[in-house]
Motif scaffolding. Structure first.
Motif, PDB file in Angstrom:
ATOM      1  N   TYR A  56      44.511 142.761  69.984  1.00 12.94           N
ATOM      2  CA  TYR A  56      43.660 141.574  70.168  1.00 12.94           C
ATOM      3  C   TYR A  56      42.222 141.914  69.797  1.00 12.94           C
ATOM      4  O   TYR A  56      41.630 142.846  70.345  1.00 12.94           O
ATOM      5  N   ALA A  57      41.679 141.161  68.851  1.00  9.77           N
ATOM      6  CA  ALA A  57      40.263 141.329  68.479  1.00  9.77           C
ATOM      7  C   ALA A  57      39.443 140.490  69.450  1.00  9.77           C
ATOM      8  O   ALA A  57      39.530 139.257  69.413  1.00  9.77           O
ATOM      9  N   PRO A  58      38.626 141.113  70.320  1.00 12.01           N
ATOM     10  CA  PRO A  58      37.869 140.329  71.305  1.00 12.01           C
ATOM     11  C   PRO A  58      37.094 139.214  70.609  1.00 12.01           C
ATOM     12  O   PRO A  58      36.391 139.446  69.627  1.00 12.01           O
ATOM     13  N   ASP A  59      37.250 137.989  71.135  1.00 10.09           N
ATOM     14  CA  ASP A  59      36.706 136.812  70.429  1.00 10.09           C
ATOM     15  C   ASP A  59      35.206 136.904  70.169  1.00 10.09           C
ATOM     16  O   ASP A  59      34.734 136.613  69.074  1.00 10.09           O
ATOM     17  N   TYR A  60      34.454 137.370  71.184  1.00  9.30           N
ATOM     18  CA  TYR A  60      33.007 137.363  70.970  1.00  9.30           C
ATOM     19  C   TYR A  60      32.555 138.454  69.997  1.00  9.30           C
ATOM     20  O   TYR A  60      31.427 138.431  69.515  1.00  9.30           O
ATOM     21  N   ALA A  61      33.460 139.413  69.706  1.00  8.30           N
ATOM     22  CA  ALA A  61      33.120 140.421  68.690  1.00  8.30           C
ATOM     23  C   ALA A  61      33.374 139.866  67.298  1.00  8.30           C
ATOM     24  O   ALA A  61      32.550 139.996  66.397  1.00  8.30           O
ATOM     25  N   ILE A  62      34.493 139.191  67.124  1.00  9.81           N
ATOM     26  CA  ILE A  62      34.902 138.761  65.783  1.00  9.81           C
ATOM     27  C   ILE A  62      34.226 137.450  65.364  1.00  9.81           C
ATOM     28  O   ILE A  62      34.056 137.196  64.168  1.00  9.81           O
ATOM     29  N   ASN A  63      33.793 136.617  66.335  1.00 11.58           N
ATOM     30  CA  ASN A  63      33.243 135.315  65.932  1.00 11.58           C
ATOM     31  C   ASN A  63      31.708 135.257  66.001  1.00 11.58           C
ATOM     32  O   ASN A  63      31.132 134.185  66.092  1.00 11.58           O
ATOM     33  N   ALA A  64      31.072 136.431  65.896  1.00 10.84           N
ATOM     34  CA  ALA A  64      29.606 136.480  66.038  1.00 10.84           C
ATOM     35  C   ALA A  64      28.857 136.107  64.752  1.00 10.84           C
ATOM     36  O   ALA A  64      27.629 136.097  64.741  1.00 10.84           O
ATOM     37  N   GLY A  65      29.582 135.812  63.675  1.00 11.93           N
ATOM     38  CA  GLY A  65      28.916 135.553  62.385  1.00 11.93           C
ATOM     39  C   GLY A  65      27.906 134.423  62.446  1.00 11.93           C
ATOM     40  O   GLY A  65      26.810 134.525  61.876  1.00 11.93           O
ATOM     41  N   GLY A  66      28.246 133.346  63.136  1.00 17.55           N
ATOM     42  CA  GLY A  66      27.336 132.202  63.224  1.00 17.55           C
ATOM     43  C   GLY A  66      26.066 132.572  63.981  1.00 17.55           C
ATOM     44  O   GLY A  66      24.959 132.171  63.611  1.00 17.55           O
ATOM     45  N   LEU A  67      26.213 133.368  65.032  1.00 15.11           N
ATOM     46  CA  LEU A  67      25.054 133.792  65.828  1.00 15.11           C
ATOM     47  C   LEU A  67      24.152 134.715  64.994  1.00 15.11           C
ATOM     48  O   LEU A  67      22.925 134.569  64.994  1.00 15.11           O
ATOM     49  N   ILE A  68      24.777 135.632  64.269  1.00 13.27           N
ATOM     50  CA  ILE A  68      24.002 136.551  63.413  1.00 13.27           C
ATOM     51  C   ILE A  68      23.231 135.728  62.378  1.00 13.27           C
ATOM     52  O   ILE A  68      22.055 135.965  62.098  1.00 13.27           O
ATOM     53  N   ASN A  69      23.900 134.719  61.838  1.00 14.69           N
ATOM     54  CA  ASN A  69      23.279 133.864  60.815  1.00 14.69           C
ATOM     55  C   ASN A  69      22.050 133.129  61.360  1.00 14.69           C
ATOM     56  O   ASN A  69      20.996 133.131  60.738  1.00 14.69           O
ATOM     57  N   VAL A  70      22.196 132.498  62.524  1.00 14.00           N
ATOM     58  CA  VAL A  70      21.026 131.762  63.049  1.00 14.00           C
ATOM     59  C   VAL A  70      19.918 132.711  63.490  1.00 14.00           C
ATOM     60  O   VAL A  70      18.741 132.380  63.414  1.00 14.00           O
ATOM     61  N   ASP A  71      20.293 133.918  63.892  1.00 11.18           N
ATOM     62  CA  ASP A  71      19.252 134.894  64.235  1.00 11.18           C
ATOM     63  C   ASP A  71      18.440 135.233  62.989  1.00 11.18           C
ATOM     64  O   ASP A  71      17.222 135.407  63.067  1.00 11.18           O
ATOM     65  N   MET A  72      19.104 135.293  61.841  1.00 12.83           N
ATOM     66  CA  MET A  72      18.379 135.615  60.603  1.00 12.83           C
ATOM     67  C   MET A  72      17.452 134.480  60.179  1.00 12.83           C
ATOM     68  O   MET A  72      16.448 134.713  59.526  1.00 12.83           O
TER      69      MET A  72
END
Ligand code: NAD
Length: 365
Positions: free
Chosen positions: A282-298
């Motif tokens: 199981y890939a922990p959800d908050y690890a694998i779905n962080a792309g959107g958060l990384i994007n808005v941080d940029m």
């Protein structure tokens, strides 16, 4: 239980209740932890059964954001907001409501930064951004980063590759079968990336048109909605709702790994153990779905470039490999290892902060 007792139990710093009947606004903003930086998290608008349900949701989601930001290596804390607005859902003016919501965000002075989430749009964030600097995910034409979903999909794609490497020893998608539950804003771009990489796709969506688009455009096979969890496949990618990994579904899974975008996939932590006992990674959800958060941080560090955001999001593959390595070294499960890594980073920052004398006390000394 009182709100303060619940906050103490989950380690929340601040919860703000917002109300303005003139614009049908009833909202809650929850700030979980700001050790690493300001609390960033989307604004969800939902037809909650009541205040209690909304409070439970916002507390749980904001706590999840703390872990997501920490594990992704961002200097951000965890926060979230929810709007309970049956009046709005029934057709009250949307712009006035979001303008008022913006004033509440502004009143927090930057401790909370809002963004799009379920039930809100880039246009809503545009409205908010007119009245506060503390909003990200603004439209591309306004100098923002737009809808974060394609970047979330990009991160899930790299996360799936990490899982393949862990289970099969290589991250090749060609010939692998991926079953995607929900081909919406994240699931569809993910399906496109997987199809391009040569994976076989099986999809299901509550909206038959979306599933049919994946069939026509990508050659996917459509599965009935309630059968997608049982499809024999290498990867099951939940990209619809939370709580999908539970007592009813886990016994029927016919995959080697679960790796998808949905938030809060495990109904309860014990379901992580149940998956492991079936030999499913199981890939922990908050690890694998962080792309959107990384994007808005940029977006917060202009000029924004989607190429640079993609490069940063690709590192989710390394994050997951580090999670799997820690899990095997410490003989724990990946979801437990992800939690420890996130907490360790916050703990270090907290210790560094208490160890460092403030400028004022240094001057006095
Ligand atoms: P979305 O609403 O665009 O897509 C979800 C899709 O799932 C919809 O097409 C819906 O019809 C379908 N669906 C709902 N219930 C279903 C069911 N029982 N069976 C099959 N299909 C079903 O949402 P999204 O933005 O793509 O987000 C998907 C998930 O990923 C959510 O859990 C969200 O919280 C999470 N997430 C999204 C982002 C993002 O950037 N959008 C970031 C992190 C996490």
């Amino acid at each position: 239980m009182s709100v303060l007792a619940r906050m103490a139990g989950s380690g929340h710093e601040q919860v703000l209740f917002c109300e303005d009947p003139r614009v049908s606004l009833r909202a809650i903003i929850a700030i979980h932890d700001t050790t690493l930086g300001p609390a960033l998290g989307g604004c969800r608008m939902w037809d909650y059964a009541g205040e209690e349900e909304a409070l439970t949701d916002v507390l749980r989601l904001s706590q999840g954001m703390t872990y997501k930001a920490s594990l992704a290596g961002l200097d951000l804390g965890g926060g979230k907001s929810v709007i309970l607005s049956p009046g709005l859902l029934a057709g009250a003016p949307r712009e006035a409501l979001f303008a008022r919501f913006a004033d509440f965000v502004e009143s927090l002075g930057g401790r909370y930064i809002t963004a799009e989430d379920v039930g809100t749009t880039v246009e809503d964030i545009q409205t908010v951004a007119k009245r506060t600097r503390h909003a990200v995910g603004r439209s591309l034409s306004a100098g923002g980063s737009g809808d974060p979903s394609p970047l979330t999909a990009w991160g899930v794609f790299y996360g799936i590759r990490a899982c393949l490497k862990e289970v099969f020893g290589d991250d090749v998608l060609k010939g692998r079968t991926v079953a995607i539950q929900g081909v919406g804003k994240v699931g569809m771009p993910l399906a496109r990336l997987l199809a391009e990489a040569g994976a076989h796709l099986v999809v299901a969506d509550r909206d038959p048109q979306l599933a049919q688009t994946a069939v026509w455009e990508l050659g996917a096979r459509e599965a009935p909605q309630d059968a997608i969890v049982e499809v024999p496949c290498d990867v099951f990618a939940p990209c619809a709702l939370g709580g999908i990994l539970n007592d009813d579904t886990i016994p029927h899974l016919a995959c080697r790994m679960v790796a998808g975008a949905a938030n809060n996939q495990l109904l309860e932590p014990r379901h992580g153990k149940m998956l492991a006992s079936r030999g499913i990674l199981y890939a922990p959800d908050y690890a694998i779905n962080a792309g959107g958060l990384i994007n808005v941080d940029m977006e917060r560090r202009p000029p924004y470039s989607v190429e640079a955001a993609r490069k940063r999001v690709e590192r989710i593959q390394d994050t997951l490999l580090a999670v799997f390595q820690k899990a095997s070294q410490e003989r724990i499960l990946p979801f437990e290892a992800a939690g420890r890594l996130a907490e360790e980073r916050i703990g270090q920052a907290r210790r560094a902060r208490t160890a460092k004398p403030s400028a004022a006390s240094a001057a006095r000394g």
